[in-house]
Write a protein that holds these residues in place. Structure first.
Motif, PDB file in Angstrom:
ATOM      1  N   GLU A 212       0.830  -1.202   0.000  1.00  0.00           N
ATOM      2  CA  GLU A 212       0.000   0.000   0.000  1.00  0.00           C
ATOM      3  C   GLU A 212       0.866   1.254   0.000  1.00  0.00           C
ATOM      4  O   GLU A 212       0.555   2.238  -0.671  1.00  0.00           O
ATOM      5  CB  GLU A 212      -0.929   0.008   1.219  1.00  0.00           C
ATOM      6  CG  GLU A 212      -2.115  -0.929   1.083  1.00  0.00           C
ATOM      7  CD  GLU A 212      -2.978  -0.564  -0.119  1.00  0.00           C
ATOM      8  OE1 GLU A 212      -3.259   0.629  -0.317  1.00  0.00           O
ATOM      9  OE2 GLU A 212      -3.372  -1.474  -0.865  1.00  0.00           O
ATOM     10  N   TYR A 213       1.947   1.214   0.759  1.00  0.00           N
ATOM     11  CA  TYR A 213       2.846   2.375   0.801  1.00  0.00           C
ATOM     12  C   TYR A 213       3.493   2.607  -0.566  1.00  0.00           C
ATOM     13  O   TYR A 213       3.539   3.731  -1.066  1.00  0.00           O
ATOM     14  CB  TYR A 213       3.928   2.164   1.861  1.00  0.00           C
ATOM     15  CG  TYR A 213       4.932   3.292   1.930  1.00  0.00           C
ATOM     16  CD1 TYR A 213       4.598   4.503   2.538  1.00  0.00           C
ATOM     17  CD2 TYR A 213       6.207   3.156   1.379  1.00  0.00           C
ATOM     18  CE1 TYR A 213       5.514   5.541   2.590  1.00  0.00           C
ATOM     19  CE2 TYR A 213       7.122   4.183   1.431  1.00  0.00           C
ATOM     20  CZ  TYR A 213       6.768   5.380   2.043  1.00  0.00           C
ATOM     21  OH  TYR A 213       7.673   6.417   2.085  1.00  0.00           O
ATOM     22  N   LEU A 214       3.977   1.545  -1.180  1.00  0.00           N
ATOM     23  CA  LEU A 214       4.625   1.684  -2.488  1.00  0.00           C
ATOM     24  C   LEU A 214       3.643   2.178  -3.535  1.00  0.00           C
ATOM     25  O   LEU A 214       3.983   3.025  -4.376  1.00  0.00           O
ATOM     26  CB  LEU A 214       5.222   0.339  -2.921  1.00  0.00           C
ATOM     27  CG  LEU A 214       6.367  -0.191  -2.054  1.00  0.00           C
ATOM     28  CD1 LEU A 214       6.798  -1.562  -2.549  1.00  0.00           C
ATOM     29  CD2 LEU A 214       7.562   0.759  -2.078  1.00  0.00           C
ATOM     30  N   LYS A 215       2.423   1.671  -3.512  1.00  0.00           N
ATOM     31  CA  LYS A 215       1.411   2.127  -4.461  1.00  0.00           C
ATOM     32  C   LYS A 215       1.094   3.597  -4.250  1.00  0.00           C
ATOM     33  O   LYS A 215       0.890   4.357  -5.193  1.00  0.00           O
ATOM     34  CB  LYS A 215       0.142   1.286  -4.317  1.00  0.00           C
ATOM     35  CG  LYS A 215       0.245  -0.109  -4.911  1.00  0.00           C
ATOM     36  CD  LYS A 215      -0.856  -1.014  -4.432  1.00  0.00           C
ATOM     37  CE  LYS A 215      -2.230  -0.479  -4.792  1.00  0.00           C
ATOM     38  NZ  LYS A 215      -3.308  -1.381  -4.355  1.00  0.00           N
ATOM     39  N   ARG A 216       1.075   4.016  -2.988  1.00  0.00           N
ATOM     40  CA  ARG A 216       0.704   5.399  -2.696  1.00  0.00           C
ATOM     41  C   ARG A 216       1.766   6.382  -3.157  1.00  0.00           C
ATOM     42  O   ARG A 216       1.466   7.433  -3.709  1.00  0.00           O
ATOM     43  CB  ARG A 216       0.457   5.558  -1.196  1.00  0.00           C
ATOM     44  CG  ARG A 216       0.116   6.979  -0.772  1.00  0.00           C
ATOM     45  CD  ARG A 216      -0.511   6.991   0.603  1.00  0.00           C
ATOM     46  NE  ARG A 216       0.331   6.372   1.604  1.00  0.00           N
ATOM     47  CZ  ARG A 216       1.352   6.988   2.215  1.00  0.00           C
ATOM     48  NH1 ARG A 216       1.647   8.228   1.891  1.00  0.00           N
ATOM     49  NH2 ARG A 216       2.057   6.380   3.124  1.00  0.00           N
ATOM     50  N   VAL A 217       3.056   6.045  -2.934  1.00  0.00           N
ATOM     51  CA  VAL A 217       4.103   7.021  -3.263  1.00  0.00           C
ATOM     52  C   VAL A 217       4.585   6.915  -4.701  1.00  0.00           C
ATOM     53  O   VAL A 217       5.118   7.881  -5.240  1.00  0.00           O
ATOM     54  CB  VAL A 217       5.309   6.899  -2.307  1.00  0.00           C
ATOM     55  CG1 VAL A 217       4.889   7.153  -0.883  1.00  0.00           C
ATOM     56  CG2 VAL A 217       5.999   5.543  -2.443  1.00  0.00           C
ATOM     57  N   ALA A 218       4.406   5.750  -5.343  1.00  0.00           N
ATOM     58  CA  ALA A 218       4.955   5.611  -6.694  1.00  0.00           C
ATOM     59  C   ALA A 218       4.120   4.749  -7.611  1.00  0.00           C
ATOM     60  O   ALA A 218       4.499   4.545  -8.766  1.00  0.00           O
ATOM     61  CB  ALA A 218       6.374   5.020  -6.619  1.00  0.00           C
ATOM     62  N   GLY A 219       2.977   4.272  -7.167  1.00  0.00           N
ATOM     63  CA  GLY A 219       2.218   3.308  -7.949  1.00  0.00           C
ATOM     64  C   GLY A 219       1.689   3.827  -9.266  1.00  0.00           C
ATOM     65  O   GLY A 219       1.554   3.087 -10.225  1.00  0.00           O
ATOM     66  N   GLY A 220       1.377   5.119  -9.352  1.00  0.00           N
ATOM     67  CA  GLY A 220       0.837   5.667 -10.586  1.00  0.00           C
ATOM     68  C   GLY A 220       1.835   6.450 -11.387  1.00  0.00           C
ATOM     69  O   GLY A 220       1.468   7.219 -12.272  1.00  0.00           O
ATOM     70  N   ARG A 221       3.112   6.250 -11.116  1.00  0.00           N
ATOM     71  CA  ARG A 221       4.139   7.073 -11.722  1.00  0.00           C
ATOM     72  C   ARG A 221       4.764   6.418 -12.957  1.00  0.00           C
ATOM     73  O   ARG A 221       4.811   5.200 -13.095  1.00  0.00           O
ATOM     74  CB  ARG A 221       5.268   7.351 -10.718  1.00  0.00           C
ATOM     75  CG  ARG A 221       4.821   8.024  -9.445  1.00  0.00           C
ATOM     76  CD  ARG A 221       4.344   9.435  -9.679  1.00  0.00           C
ATOM     77  NE  ARG A 221       5.363  10.248 -10.326  1.00  0.00           N
ATOM     78  CZ  ARG A 221       6.397  10.794  -9.683  1.00  0.00           C
ATOM     79  NH1 ARG A 221       6.529  10.619  -8.385  1.00  0.00           N
ATOM     80  NH2 ARG A 221       7.277  11.529 -10.336  1.00  0.00           N
ATOM     81  N   THR A 222       5.230   7.255 -13.880  1.00  0.00           N
ATOM     82  CA  THR A 222       6.068   6.825 -14.997  1.00  0.00           C
ATOM     83  C   THR A 222       7.465   7.280 -14.653  1.00  0.00           C
ATOM     84  O   THR A 222       7.786   8.465 -14.719  1.00  0.00           O
ATOM     85  CB  THR A 222       5.621   7.485 -16.313  1.00  0.00           C
ATOM     86  OG1 THR A 222       4.246   7.176 -16.545  1.00  0.00           O
ATOM     87  CG2 THR A 222       6.466   6.995 -17.481  1.00  0.00           C
ATOM     88  N   VAL A 223       8.302   6.359 -14.211  1.00  0.00           N
ATOM     89  CA  VAL A 223       9.595   6.765 -13.667  1.00  0.00           C
ATOM     90  C   VAL A 223      10.705   5.873 -14.185  1.00  0.00           C
ATOM     91  O   VAL A 223      10.491   4.726 -14.542  1.00  0.00           O
ATOM     92  CB  VAL A 223       9.593   6.698 -12.120  1.00  0.00           C
ATOM     93  CG1 VAL A 223       8.661   7.735 -11.543  1.00  0.00           C
ATOM     94  CG2 VAL A 223       9.198   5.303 -11.639  1.00  0.00           C
ATOM     95  N   PRO A 224      11.948   6.392 -14.230  1.00  0.00           N
ATOM     96  CA  PRO A 224      13.098   5.517 -14.435  1.00  0.00           C
ATOM     97  C   PRO A 224      13.387   4.812 -13.114  1.00  0.00           C
ATOM     98  O   PRO A 224      12.589   4.872 -12.180  1.00  0.00           O
ATOM     99  CB  PRO A 224      14.216   6.503 -14.818  1.00  0.00           C
ATOM    100  CG  PRO A 224      13.830   7.771 -14.127  1.00  0.00           C
ATOM    101  CD  PRO A 224      12.317   7.797 -14.112  1.00  0.00           C
ATOM    102  N   VAL A 225      14.566   4.149 -12.994  1.00  0.00           N
ATOM    103  CA  VAL A 225      14.816   3.374 -11.785  1.00  0.00           C
ATOM    104  C   VAL A 225      15.015   4.233 -10.554  1.00  0.00           C
ATOM    105  O   VAL A 225      14.900   3.759  -9.444  1.00  0.00           O
ATOM    106  CB  VAL A 225      16.044   2.461 -11.976  1.00  0.00           C
ATOM    107  CG1 VAL A 225      15.738   1.352 -12.943  1.00  0.00           C
ATOM    108  CG2 VAL A 225      17.248   3.278 -12.433  1.00  0.00           C
ATOM    109  N   GLU A 226      15.339   5.510 -10.711  1.00  0.00           N
ATOM    110  CA  GLU A 226      15.449   6.380  -9.553  1.00  0.00           C
ATOM    111  C   GLU A 226      14.019   6.896  -9.242  1.00  0.00           C
ATOM    112  O   GLU A 226      13.452   7.592 -10.073  1.00  0.00           O
ATOM    113  CB  GLU A 226      16.366   7.564  -9.832  1.00  0.00           C
ATOM    114  CG  GLU A 226      17.709   7.178 -10.475  1.00  0.00           C
ATOM    115  CD  GLU A 226      17.715   7.251 -11.986  1.00  0.00           C
ATOM    116  OE1 GLU A 226      18.209   8.236 -12.525  1.00  0.00           O
ATOM    117  OE2 GLU A 226      17.218   6.329 -12.615  1.00  0.00           O
TER     118      GLU A 226
END
Length: 365
Positions: A212-226
């Motif tokens: 849940e924490y990972l989804k909240r802070v980055a789950g909807g993001r388009t990101v490189p590995v950083e």
């Protein structure tokens, strides 16, 4: 319904830099049409903003990346900000975040502060909506685990490893290793070591195994590995300043069980911190470079032609007899990999790791 947090994205850098970007993109890049579209976008034309972004995108992909004029990267950032403003004003936060992330990944540095601040604002609005006014209480609790040791079948997993794994020389393991001991026994000697029990104070140790924490802070993001939002959860270890060098790179790595990084070496000192899950790592000394059959192409000379999971004994007859060290990295372990040491990495479970690269002081060998 539109956003309740002001309805607009503030872009002070864009407001200041716009005239210069439009002038340069016209004079250096021949982007007269882009400049007209961007000017219209600034005046509120949503369609012009999309057209300007598409034009800049085409310029970024018209040839090799190194041949792209830098001004087109700043132009792409500009167009992304204009497009994001329209999506944000319309309440489409997921599309706003996607556009801003693409601007961060593909755009230049001139407007990066506006892009990052805009992401922070949108994420804050999303978090407020998702929490329903509970101020985030309990946000790090609940939800599924990324990895549970109860589900780890060691015997089954070990059968998937390359031949001779864990049967020879294991990497030394030290608990609570002092900086002086690290410098004296490993850094200056150019030897790998696992440092355990040195990450318990990281917020990541408690947070990153929570889906849940990972989804909240980055789950909807388009990101490189950083991933910027996770940066606050980790601390740079004192070990990565050993020798007086400079921290070159900090990267977060996420992958499912079975993810393999083929045999290669890196030019910098590397501290690989295992936050969640387990990994198998095999290491070969830098002195064995020629015996590991590096590729001849310049861009691939740090990569081996040998597939450790399926060694071709006819093509590489002596590889199986080469001496190596290996280990299983557990949660909370840090592995020091000296420069030019060859390493193969396999995720044994879903895994989240962080790597810290640092260099020797300028002028050092």
């Amino acid at each position: 319904m539109g956003p309740t947090n002001g309805g607009i994205l503030e872009t002070p850098a864009l407001d200041i830099e716009t005239p210069g970007i439009l002038q340069r993109v016209s004079e250096e890049g021949g982007g007269y049409t882009f400049a007209r579209m961007a000017a219209a976008a600034r005046d509120g034309d949503a369609r012009a903003a999309e057209v300007a972004r598409e034009m800049a995108w085409e310029q970024l992909h018209c040839g090799p990346w190194h041949s792209v004029l830098p001004i087109w990267r700043d132009a792409y950032s500009m167009a992304c900000l204009h497009v994001a403003k329209h999506h944000f004003a319309g309440g489409d936060f997921s599309e706003t975040i996607r556009v801003l992330d693409l601007g961060l990944i593909m755009g230049g540095t001139l407007l990066r502060v506006d892009l990052e601040n805009a992401v922070d604002k949108v994420m804050a609005v999303l978090e407020e909506r998702e929490n329903g006014g509970n101020n985030g209480e309990g946000s790090d609790n609940g939800g599924g685990l990324l990895f549970s040791s109860a589900d780890f079948n060691e015997a089954e997993v070990l059968r998937s490893l390359p031949a001779k794994s864990l049967s020879s020389k294991l990497v030394a393991r030290r608990s609570g290793l002092s900086l002086e001991g690290f410098l004296r026994d490993y850094f200056l000697m150019g030897l790998p070591v696992i440092i355990s029990d040195s990450m318990s104070h990281w917020p990541a140790r408690a947070r990153w195994n929570n889906m849940e924490y990972l989804k909240r802070v980055a789950g909807g993001r388009t990101v490189p590995v950083e991933i910027k939002e996770l940066r606050k959860d980790i601390l740079v270890p004192d070990y990565s300043y050993a020798g007086g060098g400079e921290l070159r790179s900090l990267n977060a790595w996420f992958g499912p069980a079975g993810t393999v990084t083929p045999l290669h070496h890196d030019p910098h000192h590397n501290l690989l911190a295992q936050v969640v899950g387990k990994k198998y790592v095999r290491l070969y000394a830098a002195s064995l470079s020629e015996e590991l059959y590096p590729h001849s192409e310049t861009m691939l000379r740090n990569s081996s032609q040998v597939d450790l999971d399926d060694i071709d004994d006819n093509a590489f007859p002596n590889v199986r007899d080469l001496e190596f060290m290996d280990c299983i990295l557990d949660e909370g372990d840090m592995l020091y990999i000296p420069p030019k040491w060859w390493h193969y990495v396999r995720s044994l479970t879903p895994s989240l790791s962080v790597s810290f690269w640092w260099s020797n002081p300028e002028g050092s060998p």
